[in-house]
Motif scaffolding. Structure first.
Motif, PDB file in Angstrom:
ATOM      1  N   HIS A 193      -6.516 -17.190   4.252  1.00 18.28           N
ATOM      2  CA  HIS A 193      -5.234 -16.484   4.143  1.00 18.28           C
ATOM      3  C   HIS A 193      -4.285 -16.959   5.237  1.00 18.28           C
ATOM      4  O   HIS A 193      -3.308 -17.643   4.984  1.00 18.28           O
ATOM      5  N   ALA A 194      -4.601 -16.539   6.457  1.00 16.78           N
ATOM      6  CA  ALA A 194      -3.672 -16.734   7.571  1.00 16.78           C
ATOM      7  C   ALA A 194      -3.424 -18.210   7.849  1.00 16.78           C
ATOM      8  O   ALA A 194      -2.272 -18.637   7.996  1.00 16.78           O
ATOM      9  N   GLY A 195      -4.506 -18.987   7.946  1.00 18.23           N
ATOM     10  CA  GLY A 195      -4.339 -20.400   8.255  1.00 18.23           C
ATOM     11  C   GLY A 195      -3.468 -21.118   7.240  1.00 18.23           C
ATOM     12  O   GLY A 195      -2.453 -21.743   7.613  1.00 18.23           O
ATOM     13  N   PRO A 196      -3.807 -21.067   5.936  1.00 17.68           N
ATOM     14  CA  PRO A 196      -2.950 -21.730   4.942  1.00 17.68           C
ATOM     15  C   PRO A 196      -1.516 -21.202   4.933  1.00 17.68           C
ATOM     16  O   PRO A 196      -0.574 -21.957   4.679  1.00 17.68           O
ATOM     17  N   THR A 197      -1.333 -19.897   5.211  1.00 14.17           N
ATOM     18  CA  THR A 197       0.017 -19.339   5.221  1.00 14.17           C
ATOM     19  C   THR A 197       0.820 -19.868   6.401  1.00 14.17           C
ATOM     20  O   THR A 197       2.004 -20.206   6.263  1.00 14.17           O
ATOM     21  N   VAL A 198       0.180 -19.943   7.573  1.00 17.47           N
ATOM     22  CA  VAL A 198       0.865 -20.521   8.737  1.00 17.47           C
ATOM     23  C   VAL A 198       1.175 -21.994   8.482  1.00 17.47           C
ATOM     24  O   VAL A 198       2.254 -22.486   8.851  1.00 17.47           O
ATOM     25  N   ILE A 199       0.259 -22.717   7.851  1.00 18.71           N
ATOM     26  CA  ILE A 199       0.521 -24.115   7.506  1.00 18.71           C
ATOM     27  C   ILE A 199       1.738 -24.222   6.601  1.00 18.71           C
ATOM     28  O   ILE A 199       2.609 -25.079   6.782  1.00 18.71           O
ATOM     29  N   ALA A 200       1.832 -23.332   5.602  1.00 18.31           N
ATOM     30  CA  ALA A 200       2.914 -23.403   4.615  1.00 18.31           C
ATOM     31  C   ALA A 200       4.234 -22.868   5.134  1.00 18.31           C
ATOM     32  O   ALA A 200       5.299 -23.395   4.781  1.00 18.31           O
ATOM     33  N   CYS A 201       4.191 -21.828   5.985  1.00 15.29           N
ATOM     34  CA  CYS A 201       5.420 -21.108   6.330  1.00 15.29           C
ATOM     35  C   CYS A 201       5.692 -20.992   7.832  1.00 15.29           C
ATOM     36  O   CYS A 201       6.753 -20.489   8.215  1.00 15.29           O
ATOM     37  N   MET A 221       3.235 -13.722  -0.825  1.00 16.08           N
ATOM     38  CA  MET A 221       2.819 -14.291  -2.108  1.00 16.08           C
ATOM     39  C   MET A 221       2.082 -15.612  -1.899  1.00 16.08           C
ATOM     40  O   MET A 221       1.167 -15.953  -2.650  1.00 16.08           O
ATOM     41  N   SER A 222       2.465 -16.359  -0.859  1.00 15.69           N
ATOM     42  CA  SER A 222       1.704 -17.560  -0.514  1.00 15.69           C
ATOM     43  C   SER A 222       0.299 -17.173  -0.082  1.00 15.69           C
ATOM     44  O   SER A 222      -0.692 -17.787  -0.492  1.00 15.69           O
ATOM     45  N   THR A 223       0.189 -16.123   0.743  1.00 15.88           N
ATOM     46  CA  THR A 223      -1.109 -15.655   1.216  1.00 15.88           C
ATOM     47  C   THR A 223      -1.998 -15.266   0.046  1.00 15.88           C
ATOM     48  O   THR A 223      -3.150 -15.700  -0.058  1.00 15.88           O
ATOM     49  N   LEU A 224      -1.483 -14.441  -0.867  1.00  9.36           N
ATOM     50  CA  LEU A 224      -2.297 -13.926  -1.968  1.00  9.36           C
ATOM     51  C   LEU A 224      -2.611 -14.999  -2.997  1.00  9.36           C
ATOM     52  O   LEU A 224      -3.646 -14.944  -3.655  1.00  9.36           O
ATOM     53  N   ALA A 225      -1.727 -15.996  -3.134  1.00  9.46           N
ATOM     54  CA  ALA A 225      -2.019 -17.074  -4.071  1.00  9.46           C
ATOM     55  C   ALA A 225      -3.251 -17.849  -3.634  1.00  9.46           C
ATOM     56  O   ALA A 225      -4.079 -18.253  -4.452  1.00  9.46           O
ATOM     57  N   PHE A 226      -3.404 -18.059  -2.330  1.00  8.34           N
ATOM     58  CA  PHE A 226      -4.603 -18.722  -1.828  1.00  8.34           C
ATOM     59  C   PHE A 226      -5.836 -17.872  -2.099  1.00  8.34           C
ATOM     60  O   PHE A 226      -6.875 -18.363  -2.522  1.00  8.34           O
ATOM     61  N   GLU A 227      -5.736 -16.553  -1.846  1.00  9.96           N
ATOM     62  CA  GLU A 227      -6.891 -15.679  -2.045  1.00  9.96           C
ATOM     63  C   GLU A 227      -7.301 -15.639  -3.504  1.00  9.96           C
ATOM     64  O   GLU A 227      -8.494 -15.605  -3.830  1.00  9.96           O
ATOM     65  N   ARG A 228      -6.317 -15.616  -4.399  1.00 12.39           N
ATOM     66  CA  ARG A 228      -6.619 -15.447  -5.816  1.00 12.39           C
ATOM     67  C   ARG A 228      -6.988 -16.767  -6.487  1.00 12.39           C
ATOM     68  O   ARG A 228      -7.326 -16.786  -7.662  1.00 12.39           O
ATOM     69  N   GLY A 229      -6.910 -17.862  -5.761  1.00 16.95           N
ATOM     70  CA  GLY A 229      -7.192 -19.165  -6.348  1.00 16.95           C
ATOM     71  C   GLY A 229      -8.507 -19.755  -5.896  1.00 16.95           C
ATOM     72  O   GLY A 229      -9.583 -19.213  -6.138  1.00 16.95           O
ATOM     73  N   THR A 230      -8.438 -20.901  -5.213  1.00 16.37           N
ATOM     74  CA  THR A 230      -9.637 -21.658  -4.871  1.00 16.37           C
ATOM     75  C   THR A 230     -10.497 -20.979  -3.814  1.00 16.37           C
ATOM     76  O   THR A 230     -11.648 -21.376  -3.612  1.00 16.37           O
ATOM     77  N   ALA A 231      -9.983 -19.971  -3.116  1.00 17.71           N
ATOM     78  CA  ALA A 231     -10.779 -19.303  -2.087  1.00 17.71           C
ATOM     79  C   ALA A 231     -12.034 -18.658  -2.660  1.00 17.71           C
ATOM     80  O   ALA A 231     -13.028 -18.472  -1.952  1.00 17.71           O
ATOM     81  N   SER A 232     -12.018 -18.324  -3.942  1.00 17.89           N
ATOM     82  CA  SER A 232     -13.175 -17.684  -4.572  1.00 17.89           C
ATOM     83  C   SER A 232     -14.235 -18.686  -5.027  1.00 17.89           C
ATOM     84  O   SER A 232     -15.323 -18.286  -5.436  1.00 17.89           O
ATOM     85  N   LEU A 233     -13.932 -19.979  -4.966  1.00 16.70           N
ATOM     86  CA  LEU A 233     -14.826 -20.974  -5.550  1.00 16.70           C
ATOM     87  C   LEU A 233     -16.227 -20.978  -4.938  1.00 16.70           C
ATOM     88  O   LEU A 233     -17.225 -20.998  -5.685  1.00 16.70           O
ATOM     89  N   PRO A 234     -16.384 -20.968  -3.595  1.00 16.73           N
ATOM     90  CA  PRO A 234     -17.744 -20.956  -3.056  1.00 16.73           C
ATOM     91  C   PRO A 234     -18.534 -19.721  -3.477  1.00 16.73           C
ATOM     92  O   PRO A 234     -19.748 -19.801  -3.703  1.00 16.73           O
ATOM     93  N   LEU A 235     -17.857 -18.592  -3.594  1.00 18.27           N
ATOM     94  CA  LEU A 235     -18.528 -17.370  -4.020  1.00 18.27           C
ATOM     95  C   LEU A 235     -18.956 -17.467  -5.474  1.00 18.27           C
ATOM     96  O   LEU A 235     -20.061 -17.057  -5.843  1.00 18.27           O
TER      97      LEU A 235
END
Length: 374
Positions: A91-99, A233-247
């Motif tokens: 969440h936080a890392g990708p959001t800081v990278i993006a914004c 919305m950037s934060t939640l897009a990461f959570e709702r996307g590929t972040a679930s793949l390992p799980l």
């Protein structure tokens, strides 16, 4: 340039040699110590932030390499990626990278990857769970600071976190999402009170947080004051996307274990597990397609399809596992047992936006259907 097979062999070899010998505690300071140690080990081995750009300390892996890493991570039985490091890395890392600003990137990102800091999330409130536009926690601008008053809840691992990504309302008169601000709050700030919440699965991994005149520098705002909705919305897009793949891959591997353990004299259960196997294959294909389609872009609302599918699949798999082995079986007992997984999976259709919210997002933003009543 190394091939995918070479990358897979490197990942498999490293994980086999370095994964912790025991799974970490699920909450408390013991969890913090174990999780940071594992993150540090990945960082020193060159496997921290596999998906992050090399410019920010990550491995800069291609999407196919990221998929391979997730596959090998699940195959190795490494610690659950849904632990106290999840918010920071996904969440936080990708959001800081993006914004984020250059200063924010230079300070927060290296600490995340190297296993120095843990992050939590401050989005949900007692009156604003899935409806983030209704957030009421206030952030009043005073000079070069935000003064925060309010109440957050369901913040995972807040009691052992160093920083919190949070949404506050910086225009008390506005009722729309345009009045929100995304800000980084230090968890040791004066005026901040944390109360852990024990879940029905046993651990105290959720918390509620009270803010009483908590002062945060304006330099901690990410994406600009009153622009927090777009940042979130950037934060939640990461959570709702590929972040679930390992799980998801871990669940699919678990289905194979169930099929092997199910005796032939239980045909109805074998049929049920076989259906889960087919569903898992479909879920994986969908997740892979989403990952490939969203390569090199900020994930869009299509991630809700992946998130919704994973959440409901997780509940069906854990329910089947408990029905197969029984509630008093050795496999069901203990902190990391199937009984815990079953109870914990109830939260999956709430976390990151409830299933109803995900369906609304899919209908309105992906399929273009008319907006529902508000």
């Amino acid at each position: 340039m190394e091939s995918i097979s070479e990358f897979r062999l490197q990942a498999r070899t490293w994980l086999a040699a370095n994964k912790p010998s025991a799974l970490p505690p699920l909450c408390g300071q013991g969890a913090r110590t174990a999780i940071l140690a594992w993150q540090k080990a990945q960082f020193e081995g060159g496997w921290a932030g596999v998906a992050w750009p090399t410019a920010y300390g990550g491995r800069g892996a291609t999407v196919l390499e990221q998929i391979v890493w997730c596959e090998e991570y699940a195959r190795a039985g490494a610690p659950s990626p849904l632990d106290a490091s999840f918010v920071g890395l996904n969440h936080a890392g990708p959001t800081v990278i993006a914004c984020g600003t250059p200063e924010q990137k230079n300070f927060y990102l290296p600490r995340l990857l190297s296993g120095e800091d843990i992050w939590c999330q401050g989005f949900s409130e007692p009156g604003a769970g899935s409806d983030l536009a209704a957030v009421r926690t206030r952030g009043r601008v005073e000079g070069d600071e935000l003064v925060i008053d309010g109440h957050k809840i369901w913040s995972s691992y807040a009691d052992i976190a160093d920083w919190q990504e949070m949404l506050v309302r910086t225009d008390a008169t506005a009722k729309t999402s345009q009045a929100l601000t995304w800000v980084i709050c230090p968890m040791n700030a004066p005026g901040l009170t944390i109360r852990p919440i024990r879940t029905m699965a046993g651990p105290q991994k959720f918390c509620e947080i009270f803010y009483d005149g908590v002062r945060v520098p304006l330099k901690n705002v990410v994406g600009g004051v009153n622009n927090g909705w777009a940042t979130a919305m950037s934060t939640l897009a990461f959570e709702r996307g590929t972040a679930s793949l390992p799980l998801l891959l871990g669940l699919i591997q678990g289905v194979e274990t169930l099929l092997q353990a199910c005796p032939e004299d239980r045909p109805a259960m074998r049929t049920r597990i076989a259906r889960l196997r087919a569903e898992g294959a479909a879920q994986k294909a969908m997740a892979y397609r989403f990952a490939l389609d969203s390569a090199d872009t900020v994930p869009d609302s299509s991630g809700s399809i992946v998130r919704l599918g994973f959440a409901e699949f997780a509940q069906r798999v854990t329910a089947a596992s408990l029905d197969l082995f029984g509630i008093s079986a050795p496999e069901a007992l203990g902190e990391h047992g199937l009984g815990h997984h079953y109870l914990d999976a109830f939260s999956e259709t709430i976390a990151g936006g409830s299933s109803e919210i995900q369906r609304n997002i899919i209908g309105e933003r992906v399929l273009g259907l008319p907006r529902g009543p508000r």
